[in-house]
Design a protein around this motif. Structure first.
Motif, short mmCIF file in Angstrom:
data_model
loop_
_atom_site.label_atom_id
_atom_site.label_comp_id
_atom_site.label_asym_id
_atom_site.label_seq_id
_atom_site.Cartn_x
_atom_site.Cartn_y
_atom_site.Cartn_z
N SER A 536 -36.68 25.19 -33.60
CA SER A 536 -37.63 24.91 -34.76
C SER A 536 -36.68 24.54 -35.87
N GLN A 537 -37.22 23.88 -36.89
CA GLN A 537 -36.76 23.32 -38.12
C GLN A 537 -37.81 23.51 -39.43
N GLN A 538 -37.09 23.32 -40.41
CA GLN A 538 -37.86 23.43 -41.68
C GLN A 538 -37.15 22.77 -42.62
N HIS A 539 -38.07 21.71 -43.30
CA HIS A 539 -37.52 20.75 -44.32
C HIS A 539 -38.35 21.11 -45.31
N SER A 540 -37.89 21.08 -46.62
CA SER A 540 -38.36 21.55 -47.77
C SER A 540 -37.80 20.93 -49.01
N ILE A 541 -38.83 20.59 -50.04
CA ILE A 541 -38.28 19.98 -51.16
C ILE A 541 -39.08 20.89 -52.31
N TYR A 542 -38.31 21.11 -53.34
CA TYR A 542 -38.76 21.91 -54.39
C TYR A 542 -38.59 21.59 -55.83
N VAL A 543 -39.01 22.30 -56.89
CA VAL A 543 -38.88 22.04 -58.17
C VAL A 543 -39.25 23.41 -59.20
N GLN A 544 -38.12 23.56 -59.89
CA GLN A 544 -38.32 24.96 -60.52
C GLN A 544 -38.01 24.87 -62.08
N ASP A 545 -38.66 25.07 -63.08
CA ASP A 545 -38.17 24.83 -64.44
C ASP A 545 -38.35 26.46 -65.19
N GLN A 546 -37.25 26.73 -65.79
CA GLN A 546 -37.22 27.81 -66.63
C GLN A 546 -37.21 27.50 -68.06
N ILE A 547 -38.52 27.82 -68.69
CA ILE A 547 -38.52 27.24 -70.21
C ILE A 547 -38.37 28.29 -71.06
N SER A 548 -37.62 28.13 -72.02
CA SER A 548 -37.46 29.27 -73.15
C SER A 548 -38.01 28.59 -74.37
N ILE A 549 -38.67 29.61 -75.13
CA ILE A 549 -38.93 29.37 -76.61
C ILE A 549 -39.31 30.64 -77.29
N ASP A 550 -38.38 30.70 -78.21
CA ASP A 550 -38.17 32.03 -79.02
C ASP A 550 -38.12 33.20 -78.20
N ARG A 551 -39.08 34.07 -77.77
CA ARG A 551 -38.65 35.18 -77.24
C ARG A 551 -39.48 35.04 -75.93
N PHE A 552 -40.09 33.88 -75.57
CA PHE A 552 -40.74 33.74 -74.37
C PHE A 552 -39.99 33.11 -73.24
N LYS A 553 -40.22 33.33 -72.00
CA LYS A 553 -39.43 32.62 -71.06
C LYS A 553 -40.22 32.46 -70.05
N VAL A 554 -40.46 31.06 -69.47
CA VAL A 554 -41.63 30.87 -68.46
C VAL A 554 -40.92 30.24 -67.32
N LEU A 555 -41.48 30.78 -66.05
CA LEU A 555 -40.67 30.26 -64.86
C LEU A 555 -41.81 29.34 -64.22
N LEU A 556 -41.79 28.14 -63.79
CA LEU A 556 -42.64 27.45 -62.99
C LEU A 556 -41.91 26.78 -61.71
N GLY A 557 -42.71 27.17 -60.63
CA GLY A 557 -42.10 26.59 -59.32
C GLY A 557 -43.03 26.09 -58.34
N LEU A 558 -42.61 25.07 -57.69
CA LEU A 558 -43.27 24.59 -56.78
C LEU A 558 -42.65 24.03 -55.64
N ARG A 559 -43.20 24.26 -54.27
CA ARG A 559 -42.18 24.06 -52.95
C ARG A 559 -43.28 23.43 -52.01
N TYR A 560 -42.65 22.45 -51.35
CA TYR A 560 -43.25 21.96 -50.30
C TYR A 560 -42.63 22.17 -48.95
N ASP A 561 -43.13 22.70 -47.72
CA ASP A 561 -42.47 22.91 -46.51
C ASP A 561 -43.06 22.21 -45.53
N THR A 562 -42.33 21.88 -44.71
CA THR A 562 -42.68 21.32 -43.31
C THR A 562 -41.99 22.12 -42.25
N TYR A 563 -42.68 22.64 -41.44
CA TYR A 563 -42.22 23.54 -40.38
C TYR A 563 -42.50 22.73 -38.99
#
Length: 830
Positions: A536-563
């Motif tokens: 079995s094998q797995q191929h994946s691409i992903y993007v993640q952004d950690q965004i900071s503004i003042d006291r807030f930190k937002v984490l957004l991530g998206l991943r696409y997998d093929t098994y």
């Protein structure tokens, strides 16, 4: 050595009144951004005088010394700073000190070693694939450091994870449950749920290796699919190995304890050259130990070298190898009379025999490269190769023997024997870019990458089983049929004739073992997941952004997998099954105050079904497992960051679980219905209240139930708590090191571990074990004495000799915990 020297200074404060002639030294401590640092310990070395900075980073010291003096400042997560100052008399001296984050924070990937010497660890690389402070990650991440493992004498994974909320032992094996979801990933599994230095791997499962080569164990709670692909919805375990240090350190440890336990380990590290561009570390381990369980033993050899090459401040390269060779027997658990009386046989009882053996060899080779392309863009890549080989012969029980009328004989365990040779290999590769930049008021830390994983069981693995009953014509029947009793061979047992098994049954009432003549066993091949050739094998691409503004930190991530799974691998009927998944991740952290962060997260999980469940005999192919997590909590620091506490609430839902259809004509038939729901509350506290007192405390409430199991709401199992999952569990450990004259060098440790009632059984079969696993509390203690470079340590576990069971499947497979035991350790550092 410098930190050890400074800590000694901190614990011997000069509290005498200053004369009117003393000079005043005052100043401020800042970080590289010019922000004030509170809780920094500042010491005047020559006078052994210390103080701590206030909320604005200010400090004051008085001294009657004059001339060139040494000022030092220390804060966890920052490098120790030393500054020479001139102190004239009677003038006032004012100074500013700038602290630099330590290597653990600066490096993009974990290549050089962690320098902290206590139970705390502020930074995790596993939660975001970047060096992020744990309090800033919108997900519960708990850890156990090597210092805590050493103080508790913990050498196996199930001992280590007792210090993490919501994680409990499932069996004897490398097998735990996290938030009610079993975390496997052993041999034969293409859906590994374990990480090794942040890369996907698998484990031997049937036994637990020594862990003397680990820096810490991290538990990333909830699905980590957005970063690592298919993952356990309860959580993922990441094993982080010890990395080389740029200072010389050597330690030799010898252990002796209960059940003829003998161990020896060595940990040696330091720079290879004067420029410290090449660093090395090697960990060695040897074990020869018996067990409280009959016939059980463990012989292990561990060799774990590591090499770091740092040609410049922009490039870091690391190589890790862990090799383990073991000789043991497989422990299938305790068998009991009937199905409910856990105390009907001794917890030492084992239905194996002296012919049995389990021989394993495992290697894990990792290489990691981190290179700064610019001041704001870093390229990271890592590769892990895992290899495993197993040779096994075992006797095990699966049921009770029967008499000629088909009635169970509950003191006679019906056995089968298995011969198995297994090999499995996996490759794990990741490459990603991490960059930091600003868009207006927003600060970004962007990660984009590609992952590749494969798993192979090559041709040549096999399992042959000897089971069933002997017929008069020399053949073997899989079951005994009363109406055809004349066809079976019979033998006498306690005055009555009973059908003769292929493999001799084990008399639980006698509990005797022998070297059996196994040459007459009749075997048949058993094509389990463990031995059937697969790929079995797995191929994946992903993007993640950690965004900071003042006291807030937002984490957004998206991943696409093929098994990609090859059903019928290496046969003429090979069929490739393709599955894909799109996995989002959203998290938010809000800094309530300098010491309190609130967070909330939503993540999704995905797991393709195993290869064996995809064939037509099982009713497959089936839809993949899908899950989601909702979680919120608080992450707080106390005592100027020395103590960290996390509190969280969560809800996890997993759909498309597979259960046995209980079809008499097709025992392999599966049905895909129902869902698993786990809701709970967790609390974790770790750190030190003072330099002398370290503490770890955990609590978890887990309401993990099955919905719609076995085909309907009226099922026996519907709304039942998931197997081997307590509703309540918790732990406490504290260590105090004396520093007063007369007791200096003496330390005391004490702890408790509580597990509530659990349901045993429920393997998708009708013969569920009705008995509940009783709740238990274990009390442990330790004594330490250190003089110069030598430390003597004694750990005493289960002080009250509590009889308990850590888990169980059915009346033939129960897993009792160890009775009262002790372990002594002698450590020499140089």
């Amino acid at each position: 050595m410098r930190q050890t020297f400074l800590i000694i200074l901190f614990t011997t404060l000069n509290l005498f009144a200053f004369s009117q002639q003393k000079s005043l030294i005052q100043g401020q401590v800042l970080n590289l951004k010019g922000e004030a640092l509170e809780g920094v310990t500042v010491a005047l070395v020559e006078q052994k005088n210390t103080t701590m900075t206030d909320a604005k980073g200010n400090f004051q010291l008085h001294t009657d010394l004059k001339g060139r003096l040494t000022l030092k400042a220390l804060l966890i997560g920052y490098d120790l700073i030393s500054r020479k100052i001139e102190v004239p008399d009677p003038n006032q001296t004012s100074i500013k000190l700038m602290l630099t984050p330590s290597d653990e924070t600066l490096q993009t990937v974990e290549i050089t070693g962690r320098k902290e010497k206590n139970y705390t660890n502020k930074v995790s690389f596993g939660g975001t694939k970047t060096a992020a402070e744990i309090k800033d990650v919108p997900q519960s991440i708990q850890y156990v450091t090597k210092e805590l493992m050493q103080d508790q004498g913990a050498v196996r994974m199930t001992d280590v994870v007792k210090n993490v909320s919501g994680v409990n032992q499932y069996t004897f094996y490398d097998d735990v449950s996290i938030r009610g979801f079993r975390n496997q990933g052993g041999v034969g599994s293409s859906n590994s749920n374990q990480l090794f230095n942040g890369l996907r791997t698998f484990n031997g499962f049937w036994r637990q290796n020594l862990l003397n080569y680990l820096e810490r164990v991290e538990v990333i709670k909830g699905p980590a699919s957005a970063l690592f692909g298919n993952a356990n919805p309860g959580g993922t375990i990441n094993k982080v190995t010890k990395k080389p240090l740029d200072t010389n350190f050597r330690a030799i440890n010898l252990q002796a304890g209960s059940y003829n336990t003998w161990r020896g380990t060595a940990d040696i590290t330091g720079p290879v050259n004067k420029k410290k561009t090449l660093l090395y570390r090697i960990n060695l381990g040897y074990e020869n130990a018996d067990s409280f369980r009959d016939l059980l033993f463990d012989k292990n050899i561990v060799v774990a070298p590591s090499l770091s090459y740092i040609p410049s401040d922009r490039t870091r390269i690391n190589f890790d190898l862990v090799y383990n060779k073991s000789d043991s027997r497989l422990d299938r658990g305790q068998s009991i009379f009937g199905s409910t009386d856990l105390y009907s046989t001794p917890i030492s009882l084992n239905v194996a025999d002296k012919n049995d053996f389990l021989k394993e060899k495992t290697y894990l080779f990792t290489t990691s490269i981190s290179h700064k392309l610019t001041d704001h863009i870093t390229f990271n890549t890592s590769f892990l190769r895992t290899g495993y080989r197993q040779d096994l012969f075992e006797h095990r029980s699966t049921a009770f023997a029967v008499d000629a009328k088909g009635k169970q004989i509950e003191e006679l365990a019906f056995r089968r024997a298995s011969q198995r040779h297994n090999e499995q290999y996996s490759n794990s590769f990741t490459a990603y870019l991490s960059s930091d930049f600003k868009t207006g008021p927003l600060q970004h830390n962007l990660v984009t990458g590609y992952d590749y994983n494969d798993s192979t069981i090559p041709v040549g693995s096999y399992q042959n089983d000897a089971a069933g009953y002997r017929l008069k014509d020399g053949k073997i029947a899989t079951k005994y049929v009363v109406k055809d009793s004349a066809k079976y061979e019979m033998y006498e047992y306690k005055g009555k004739m009973i059908p003769k098994p292929n493999v001799p049954s084990f008399d639980l009432s006698k509990n005797t073992h022998s070297m059996l003549d196994v040459s007459g066993y009749v075997y048949a091949p058993n094509n389990t997941d463990v031995v059937v050739p697969s790929y079995s094998q797995q191929h994946s691409i992903y993007v993640q952004d950690q965004i900071s503004i003042d006291r807030f930190k937002v984490l957004l991530g998206l991943r696409y997998d093929t098994y990609l799974t090859d059903i019928g691998y290496k046969t003429n009927a090979v069929n490739r099954v393709t599955q894909t998944a799109l996995l989002p991740r959203v998290g938010l952290t809000y800094e309530v105050s300098r010491d309190i962060n609130a967070y909330a997260t939503y993540t999704t999980g995905y797991n393709p079904q195993t290869a064996s469940s995809q064939n037509s005999l099982s009713g497959g192919p089936f839809d993949p497992l899908k899950s989601n997590l909702l979680e919120a909590g608080l992450k707080t620091d106390w005592f100027n960051g020395r103590l960290s506490a996390t509190a969280s609430v969560y809800r996890i839902e997993q759909r498309n679980s597979l259960y046995n259809a209980l079809d008499a004509d097709n025992p392999d038939l599966m049905i895909q219905i129902g869902k698993d729901i786990s809701k709970g509350v967790e609390m974790d506290i770790v750190g030190y209240i003072s330099p002398n007192l370290n503490i770890v405390a955990t609590y978890a409430y887990i309401n993990a139930v099955l919905k719609g199991a076995q085909g309907g709401a009226d099922s026996l199992y519907n709304n039942q708590q998931k197997p081997n999952t307590p509703k309540h569990m918790g732990s406490l450990w504290a260590k105090y090191q004396f520093s007063i004259p007369g007791l200096k060098g003496l330390g005391l440790g004490a702890g408790a571990y509580y597990v509530g009632k659990r349901t045993f059984g429920f393997q998708g079969q009708q013969n569920i074990l009705p008995s509940k696993g009783p709740a238990y509390m274990l009390l442990n203690a330790a004594v330490y004495y250190k003089i110069n470079k030598v430390q003597l340590q004694m750990n005493m576990n289960n002080l009250t000799n509590k009889t308990h069971w850590v888990g169980g499947y059915d009346s033939s497979r129960l897993y009792p915990g160890a009775p009262r035991n002790w372990l002594t350790s002698l450590t020499y550092t140089f």
